[in-house]
Design an enzyme around this catalytic site. Sequence first.
Site, PDB file in Angstrom:
ATOM      1  N   LYS A  45      -1.769  -6.995   9.806  1.00  0.00           N
ATOM      2  CA  LYS A  45      -2.950  -5.570   9.669  1.00  0.00           C
ATOM      3  C   LYS A  45      -4.052  -5.742  10.010  1.00  0.00           C
ATOM      4  O   LYS A  45      -4.889  -4.864   9.354  1.00  0.00           O
ATOM      5  CB  LYS A  45      -2.388  -4.860   8.264  1.00  0.00           C
ATOM      6  CG  LYS A  45      -1.100  -4.858   7.859  1.00  0.00           C
ATOM      7  CD  LYS A  45      -1.117  -3.623   6.659  1.00  0.00           C
ATOM      8  CE  LYS A  45      -0.026  -3.819   5.555  1.00  0.00           C
ATOM      9  NZ  LYS A  45      -0.139  -3.410   4.377  1.00  0.00           N
ATOM     10  N   LYS A  47      -6.372  -7.316   7.802  1.00  0.00           N
ATOM     11  CA  LYS A  47      -6.273  -7.128   6.515  1.00  0.00           C
ATOM     12  C   LYS A  47      -6.814  -8.161   5.863  1.00  0.00           C
ATOM     13  O   LYS A  47      -5.325  -9.407   5.795  1.00  0.00           O
ATOM     14  CB  LYS A  47      -5.630  -5.856   5.540  1.00  0.00           C
ATOM     15  CG  LYS A  47      -5.649  -4.780   5.148  1.00  0.00           C
ATOM     16  CD  LYS A  47      -5.083  -4.043   4.296  1.00  0.00           C
ATOM     17  CE  LYS A  47      -5.799  -3.126   3.099  1.00  0.00           C
ATOM     18  NZ  LYS A  47      -5.309  -1.956   2.611  1.00  0.00           N
TER      19      LYS A  47
HETATM   20  N1  C2G Z   1      -4.664   4.234  -3.454  1.00  0.00           N
HETATM   21  C1  C2G Z   1      -4.465   5.654  -3.700  1.00  0.00           C
HETATM   22  N2  C2G Z   1      -5.730   5.701  -4.336  1.00  0.00           N
HETATM   23  C2  C2G Z   1      -6.844   4.864  -3.929  1.00  0.00           C
HETATM   24  C3  C2G Z   1      -6.409   4.154  -3.236  1.00  0.00           C
HETATM   25  C4  C2G Z   1      -4.877   3.811  -2.826  1.00  0.00           C
HETATM   26  O1  C2G Z   1      -3.954   6.817  -4.344  1.00  0.00           O
HETATM   27  N3  C2G Z   1      -8.522   5.595  -4.433  1.00  0.00           N
HETATM   28  C5  C2G Z   1      -3.093   4.457  -3.332  1.00  0.00           C
HETATM   29  C6  C2G Z   1      -2.872   4.541  -1.404  1.00  0.00           C
HETATM   30  O2  C2G Z   1      -2.958   5.922  -0.345  1.00  0.00           O
HETATM   31  C7  C2G Z   1      -1.870   3.651  -1.409  1.00  0.00           C
HETATM   32  C8  C2G Z   1      -1.594   2.667  -2.596  1.00  0.00           C
HETATM   33  O3  C2G Z   1      -3.265   3.602  -3.058  1.00  0.00           O
HETATM   34  O4  C2G Z   1      -0.257   5.003  -1.178  1.00  0.00           O
HETATM   35  C9  C2G Z   1      -2.220   1.551  -2.286  1.00  0.00           C
HETATM   36  O5  C2G Z   1      -2.980   0.958  -1.380  1.00  0.00           O
HETATM   37  P1  C2G Z   1      -3.805  -0.356  -0.898  1.00  0.00           P
HETATM   38  O6  C2G Z   1      -3.228  -1.087  -1.449  1.00  0.00           O
HETATM   39  O7  C2G Z   1      -4.546  -0.102   0.136  1.00  0.00           O
HETATM   40  O8  C2G Z   1      -2.384  -0.045   0.648  1.00  0.00           O
HETATM   41  P2  C2G Z   1      -2.438  -0.158   2.356  1.00  0.00           P
HETATM   42  O9  C2G Z   1      -2.927  -1.620   2.864  1.00  0.00           O
HETATM   43  O10 C2G Z   1      -3.224   1.172   2.761  1.00  0.00           O
HETATM   44  O11 C2G Z   1      -0.706  -0.828   2.466  1.00  0.00           O
HETATM   45  O12 C2G Z   1       3.434  -0.183   4.456  1.00  0.00           O
HETATM   46  C10 C2G Z   1       2.718   0.745   4.221  1.00  0.00           C
HETATM   47  C11 C2G Z   1       1.261  -0.556   4.008  1.00  0.00           C
HETATM   48  O13 C2G Z   1       2.023  -1.309   2.913  1.00  0.00           O
HETATM   49  C12 C2G Z   1      -0.017   0.438   2.734  1.00  0.00           C
END
Ligand code: C2G
Length: 153
Positions: A45, A47
Amino acid sequence: MKNVVLTYGTFDLFHVGHLNLLQRLKALGDYLVVGVSTDEFNATKGKQTIVPFEDRQRIVQNIKCVDLAIPESHWEQKVGDIAKYGVSTFGMGADWTGRFDELKAHCNVVYLPRTEGISSTSMKKLLRVLDKEHVNDLRQALNVISAIIDRFD
Ligand code: C2G
């Protein structure tokens, strides 16, 4: 019949935005399964995390509203996980709106509002400023400033 909810994420530098989302998702059912992205999957990704996978999974597994934390190792595992855990609701934060609509063929799909003002990305940016190289630059700048001030003494 257990009402199972499923979500996925990286959950690096676990913060209140992650907690709010997980608690809101748990409120939609009675059993919450969370897929935590592995470091290898995050690399695909583009990341990189501060906290390694093993620790992120342990943290998520020990969040009270989480019943089961599983590894997320590829994009295509969602349909299999929905069947394996008997999922009735799949949910993500709103930054993913529409991205998993194809899963509507297998269960309910919801996108919940994000928590504004907090993100692992912004915390990482801040940490980068405090890294050694930047601190040295700051120190040199301060030395220059104090040398100038000394001249006025
Ligand atoms: N999130 C949120 N509010 C924030 C930050 C994050 O609601 N201020 C939510 C994101 O929308 C997501 C979850 O927390 O649903 C996890 O966010 P991340 O760790 O950034 O996950 P991501 O890298 O987006 O991975 O297959 C899907 C991926 O694994 C998602």
